[in-house]
Enzyme design. Structure first.
Site, PDB file in Angstrom:
ATOM      1  CB  CYS A  87      45.468  42.075  47.143  1.00  8.81           C
ATOM      2  SG  CYS A  87      44.305  40.877  47.789  1.00  8.81           S
ATOM      3  CG  ASP A  97      37.739  44.641  43.151  1.00  7.89           C
ATOM      4  OD1 ASP A  97      37.264  43.557  43.552  1.00  7.89           O
ATOM      5  OD2 ASP A  97      38.852  45.075  43.510  1.00  7.89           O
ATOM      6  CG  HIS A 143      40.768  42.121  43.495  1.00  9.72           C
ATOM      7  ND1 HIS A 143      40.688  43.189  44.367  1.00  9.72           N
ATOM      8  CD2 HIS A 143      41.727  41.311  43.984  1.00  9.72           C
ATOM      9  CE1 HIS A 143      41.557  43.011  45.344  1.00  9.72           C
ATOM     10  NE2 HIS A 143      42.208  41.886  45.135  1.00  9.72           N
TER      11      HIS A 143
END
Length: 246
Positions: free
Chosen positions: A132, A179, A212
């Site tokens: 991330c 995502d 994600h």
């Protein structure tokens, strides 16, 4: 936060019930978690946190996984004592929160960790992975540090401006097909820019049906449909590191 151009907080997902196998240490001005293999090695991996911080059990699980495969794995606090993002915070304040934690300004911390690994752990071959926010940091570090033999950036995307694509060493980029934070057109754009500018090996891989954080924020036993992709992403990471961090 995974998309530097359009930052927004991502969901925490599942928190792992993982008992730490390593120890907390101090590296110059930052705290860190370190996990070591059972046999001595001169190979090391820097593991960079997501927005939920260096103490997240999920990230430490990944460090312990790397240690089990023969690497010294260190998770430094790249926020340098600043609090990680909390799901209870007001999302409207996320950009202001993020401004004090820029992904392209983590070089002082990277320098300290590299010194520690070289001088205290006698590491001669060093790689970096990040998740991330840490995936974005990983990309930046792979543009600056030739001593980083390989990088794996999990769902992190840099701004599409400047010379951000001339990688110094091989880098694997991992994304989820579904995502909501990083649209596929941005992933394709990254691939095109790297194809144009990168002179080293790289790979951009999209995992079907994944959202994600899938590789480190989903529990395999409660996400059976995602389990093959979680395992594949982790194996791809290990294979990439084995190929280049040696």
């Amino acid at each position: 936060m995974a998309n530097e151009a359009q930052p927004c907080p991502c969901a925490l997902g599942d928190q792992f019930d993982h008992k730490n196998l390593g120890n907390e240490i101090q590296i110059e001005h930052i705290k860190a978690y370190i996990s070591k293999p059972k046999t001595s090695t001169d190979k090391a991996i820097i593991v960079i946190q997501d927005i939920y911080g260096w103490e997240l059990s999920n990230t430490r699980y990944m460090a312990d996984l790397l240690a089990s495969h023969g690497y010294i794995a260190v998770v430094p606090d790249f926020f340098v004592g600043k609090e990680p993002w909390n799901p209870s915070y007001d999302r409207a304040n996320f950009f202001k929160w993020l401004e004090t934690r820029p992904a392209n300004k983590a070089y002082r911390e990277a320098d300290a960790v590299l010194r520690y690994l070289k001088e205290q752990c006698q590491a001669k071959s060093i790689g970096v992975i990040g998740f991330c926010w840490g995936g974005t940091v990983t990309h930046y570090l792979m543009l600056k540090y030739p001593e980083l033999k390989a990088g794996v950036a999990f769902y992190g995307l840099v701004r599409e401006e400047g010379d951000n694509y001339n990688l110094l060493n091989p880098t694997l980029f991992i994304f989820g097909e579904n995502d909501p934070i990083i649209p596929l057109e941005q992933v394709r754009s990254l691939d095109e820019k790297l194809k144009e500018h990168s002179k080293v090996d790289y790979k951009v891989k999209v995992y079907p049906k994944q959202t994600h954080g899938f590789a480190h924020r989903k529990k395999e036993e409660i996400n059976p449909d995602d389990k093959p992709y979680i395992q594949e992403a982790r194996k791809d990471m290990l294979d990439w590191l084995k190929k280049y961090v040696n």
